[in-house]
Design a protein around this motif. Structure first.
Motif, PDB file in Angstrom:
ATOM      1  N   GLN A 194      35.621  30.380  34.597  1.00  0.00           N
ATOM      2  CA  GLN A 194      34.515  29.634  35.327  1.00  0.00           C
ATOM      3  C   GLN A 194      34.586  29.146  36.573  1.00  0.00           C
ATOM      4  OE1 GLN A 194      33.188  26.582  31.796  1.00  0.00           O
ATOM      5  NE2 GLN A 194      31.197  27.375  32.579  1.00  0.00           N
ATOM      6  N   ASN A 195      35.919  29.113  37.068  1.00  0.00           N
ATOM      7  CA  ASN A 195      36.167  28.527  38.441  1.00  0.00           C
ATOM      8  C   ASN A 195      36.028  29.738  39.266  1.00  0.00           C
ATOM      9  OD1 ASN A 195      37.346  27.884  40.895  1.00  0.00           O
ATOM     10  ND2 ASN A 195      38.431  26.341  40.004  1.00  0.00           N
ATOM     11  N   ALA A 196      34.802  30.295  39.454  1.00  0.00           N
ATOM     12  CA  ALA A 196      34.538  31.640  40.017  1.00  0.00           C
ATOM     13  C   ALA A 196      35.043  31.827  41.379  1.00  0.00           C
ATOM     14  CB  ALA A 196      32.945  31.855  40.340  1.00  0.00           C
ATOM     15  N   TYR A 197      35.273  30.919  42.440  1.00  0.00           N
ATOM     16  CA  TYR A 197      35.813  31.242  43.478  1.00  0.00           C
ATOM     17  C   TYR A 197      37.642  31.355  43.299  1.00  0.00           C
ATOM     18  CZ  TYR A 197      37.446  30.344  48.393  1.00  0.00           C
ATOM     19  OH  TYR A 197      37.881  30.705  49.580  1.00  0.00           O
ATOM     20  N   GLN A 198      38.160  30.687  42.518  1.00  0.00           N
ATOM     21  CA  GLN A 198      39.445  30.711  42.369  1.00  0.00           C
ATOM     22  C   GLN A 198      39.690  32.078  41.987  1.00  0.00           C
ATOM     23  OE1 GLN A 198      42.189  29.136  43.065  1.00  0.00           O
ATOM     24  NE2 GLN A 198      41.819  26.874  43.420  1.00  0.00           N
ATOM     25  N   ALA A 199      39.017  32.646  40.943  1.00  0.00           N
ATOM     26  CA  ALA A 199      39.159  33.674  40.210  1.00  0.00           C
ATOM     27  C   ALA A 199      38.962  34.960  41.317  1.00  0.00           C
ATOM     28  CB  ALA A 199      38.341  33.909  38.965  1.00  0.00           C
ATOM     29  N   LEU A 200      37.831  34.815  41.943  1.00  0.00           N
ATOM     30  CA  LEU A 200      37.626  36.149  42.739  1.00  0.00           C
ATOM     31  C   LEU A 200      38.410  36.205  43.931  1.00  0.00           C
ATOM     32  CD1 LEU A 200      33.569  35.643  42.565  1.00  0.00           C
ATOM     33  CD2 LEU A 200      35.141  37.640  41.912  1.00  0.00           C
ATOM     34  N   SER A 201      39.295  34.950  44.271  1.00  0.00           N
ATOM     35  CA  SER A 201      39.951  34.953  45.517  1.00  0.00           C
ATOM     36  C   SER A 201      41.140  35.655  45.068  1.00  0.00           C
ATOM     37  CB  SER A 201      40.325  33.470  45.769  1.00  0.00           C
ATOM     38  OG  SER A 201      39.071  32.651  46.452  1.00  0.00           O
ATOM     39  N   ILE A 202      41.539  35.760  43.863  1.00  0.00           N
ATOM     40  CA  ILE A 202      42.604  36.607  43.707  1.00  0.00           C
ATOM     41  C   ILE A 202      42.496  37.825  43.041  1.00  0.00           C
ATOM     42  CG2 ILE A 202      44.307  34.531  43.576  1.00  0.00           C
ATOM     43  CD1 ILE A 202      44.277  34.934  40.315  1.00  0.00           C
ATOM     44  N   ALA A 203      41.470  37.989  42.647  1.00  0.00           N
ATOM     45  CA  ALA A 203      41.055  39.439  41.767  1.00  0.00           C
ATOM     46  C   ALA A 203      40.746  40.554  42.604  1.00  0.00           C
ATOM     47  CB  ALA A 203      39.828  39.058  40.966  1.00  0.00           C
ATOM     48  N   ASN A 204      41.352  41.549  42.455  1.00  0.00           N
ATOM     49  CA  ASN A 204      40.683  43.093  42.916  1.00  0.00           C
ATOM     50  C   ASN A 204      39.351  43.184  42.785  1.00  0.00           C
ATOM     51  OD1 ASN A 204      43.723  43.393  41.515  1.00  0.00           O
ATOM     52  ND2 ASN A 204      43.763  44.249  43.568  1.00  0.00           N
ATOM     53  N   ARG A 205      38.961  43.177  41.372  1.00  0.00           N
ATOM     54  CA  ARG A 205      37.684  43.472  41.160  1.00  0.00           C
ATOM     55  C   ARG A 205      37.118  42.237  40.136  1.00  0.00           C
ATOM     56  NH1 ARG A 205      36.495  47.477  38.033  1.00  0.00           N
ATOM     57  NH2 ARG A 205      38.664  47.590  37.332  1.00  0.00           N
ATOM     58  N   GLY A 206      35.750  42.012  40.145  1.00  0.00           N
ATOM     59  CA  GLY A 206      35.325  41.358  39.106  1.00  0.00           C
ATOM     60  C   GLY A 206      33.884  41.723  38.642  1.00  0.00           C
ATOM     61  N   TYR A 207      33.489  41.168  37.329  1.00  0.00           N
ATOM     62  CA  TYR A 207      32.471  41.403  36.621  1.00  0.00           C
ATOM     63  C   TYR A 207      31.632  40.217  36.436  1.00  0.00           C
ATOM     64  CZ  TYR A 207      34.243  46.225  35.670  1.00  0.00           C
ATOM     65  OH  TYR A 207      34.697  47.467  35.625  1.00  0.00           O
ATOM     66  N   VAL A 208      30.415  40.296  36.605  1.00  0.00           N
ATOM     67  CA  VAL A 208      29.607  39.196  36.347  1.00  0.00           C
ATOM     68  C   VAL A 208      28.708  39.478  34.967  1.00  0.00           C
ATOM     69  CG1 VAL A 208      27.511  37.487  37.102  1.00  0.00           C
ATOM     70  CG2 VAL A 208      29.266  38.580  38.629  1.00  0.00           C
ATOM     71  N   ILE A 209      28.771  38.301  33.938  1.00  0.00           N
ATOM     72  CA  ILE A 209      28.191  38.591  32.848  1.00  0.00           C
ATOM     73  C   ILE A 209      27.138  37.308  32.443  1.00  0.00           C
ATOM     74  CG2 ILE A 209      30.111  37.206  31.509  1.00  0.00           C
ATOM     75  CD1 ILE A 209      29.648  39.219  29.106  1.00  0.00           C
ATOM     76  N   GLN A 210      25.894  37.873  32.158  1.00  0.00           N
ATOM     77  CA  GLN A 210      24.761  36.867  31.758  1.00  0.00           C
ATOM     78  C   GLN A 210      24.273  37.430  30.398  1.00  0.00           C
ATOM     79  OE1 GLN A 210      21.937  36.940  34.777  1.00  0.00           O
ATOM     80  NE2 GLN A 210      23.353  36.081  36.566  1.00  0.00           N
ATOM     81  N   ASN A 211      24.087  36.308  29.648  1.00  0.00           N
ATOM     82  CA  ASN A 211      23.509  36.713  28.135  1.00  0.00           C
ATOM     83  C   ASN A 211      24.116  38.003  27.617  1.00  0.00           C
ATOM     84  OD1 ASN A 211      21.716  34.211  28.546  1.00  0.00           O
ATOM     85  ND2 ASN A 211      20.466  35.536  29.789  1.00  0.00           N
ATOM     86  N   GLY A 212      25.197  38.169  27.735  1.00  0.00           N
ATOM     87  CA  GLY A 212      26.182  39.173  26.927  1.00  0.00           C
ATOM     88  C   GLY A 212      26.209  40.434  27.608  1.00  0.00           C
TER      89      GLY A 212
END
Length: 235
Positions: A194-212
């Motif tokens: 849930q800490n999106a900034y921390q996660a995206l700061s170290i991630a190569n790639r990210g996915y955003v999920i809403q309502n499954g």
């Protein structure tokens, strides 16, 4: 090269359609993060992959092998470790006993000891607390123990579910530094956070999920700069 492929999976809790055609992939050596609001389906995605909940349709492949709805202990033996939300350590067992539980399928004592020492390299505090019961440790120490227990299987993919939950900012930073170090040492990581900034700061790639459903994907630094993401998750 994809080590984990999730293809249009649908997962239900009774009559609730929790995951609606989720598709994502994780390449070997990457950190991939899944971000979204509480209840969006992040944890259910990890549970679907590790076999803790049943997938109604779609497929999950690990190292090109279909693992859809394989029991959790089988996915673990194949090389996938899942650190669940809330840590789930054995409160009445000592630090070392918790770590030994993580190596339940390893028979050679020297291998177990080598892996314990490797865990201590990442988490020196655990060596200091060797004989302390897990339930008496702080939240941050318990999170370190939960990750350390998962590392005892020497997994190829480490799935982490909300590792920063309930922790003080200084401990969160320490946990994310360790996650980054694990990745630099060759570990592939699927991170729910849930800490999106921390996660995206170290991630190569990210996915955003809403309502499954996956509604957006991209490189970690690009998602940080995305106005919609900044307003919804980084404000």
């Amino acid at each position: 090269m994809s080590i984990l492929e999730i293809d249009h999976i649908n997962t239900y809790y009774g009559g609730i359609h929790a995951l609606r055609g989720i598709t994502l992939d994780v390449n070997q050596g990457e950190i991939v993060t899944l971000i979204g609001s509480n209840g969006a389906g992040k944890s259910t995605t990890l549970k679907s992959v590790s076999g803790l909940v049943k997938v109604k349709s779609g497929s999950i492949k690990f190292k090109n092998q279909d693992i859809t709805n394989k029991p959790a202990h089988e996915t673990t033996l194949l090389g996938m470790a899942h650190v669940p939300e809330g840590r789930r350590i054995f409160s009445n067992l000592t630090v070392k006993e918790n770590l030994l539980m993580g190596a339940f399928s390893v028979k050679k004592k020297n291998v177990i000891e080598e892996r314990i020492e490797r865990v201590y390299d990442y988490f020196p505090i655990l060596k200091e607390r060797l004989n302390q019961k897990g339930g008496t440790m702080s939240g941050g120490e318990q999170q370190m123990l939960a990750i350390g227990r998962a590392l005892m299987m020497k997994p190829e993919v480490l799935m982490l579910d909300e590792p920063s939950m309930g922790l003080a900012p200084i401990i969160v930073e320490k946990i994310f530094n360790i996650i980054d170090q694990l990745n630099q040492d060759g570990m592939t990581i699927l991170l729910v956070e849930q800490n999106a900034y921390q996660a995206l700061s170290i991630a190569n790639r990210g996915y955003v999920i809403q309502n499954g459903e996956i509604v957006l994907s991209g490189k970690g630094h690009d998602l940080i700069e995305n106005d919609e993401i900044r307003e919804a998750y980084l404000a």
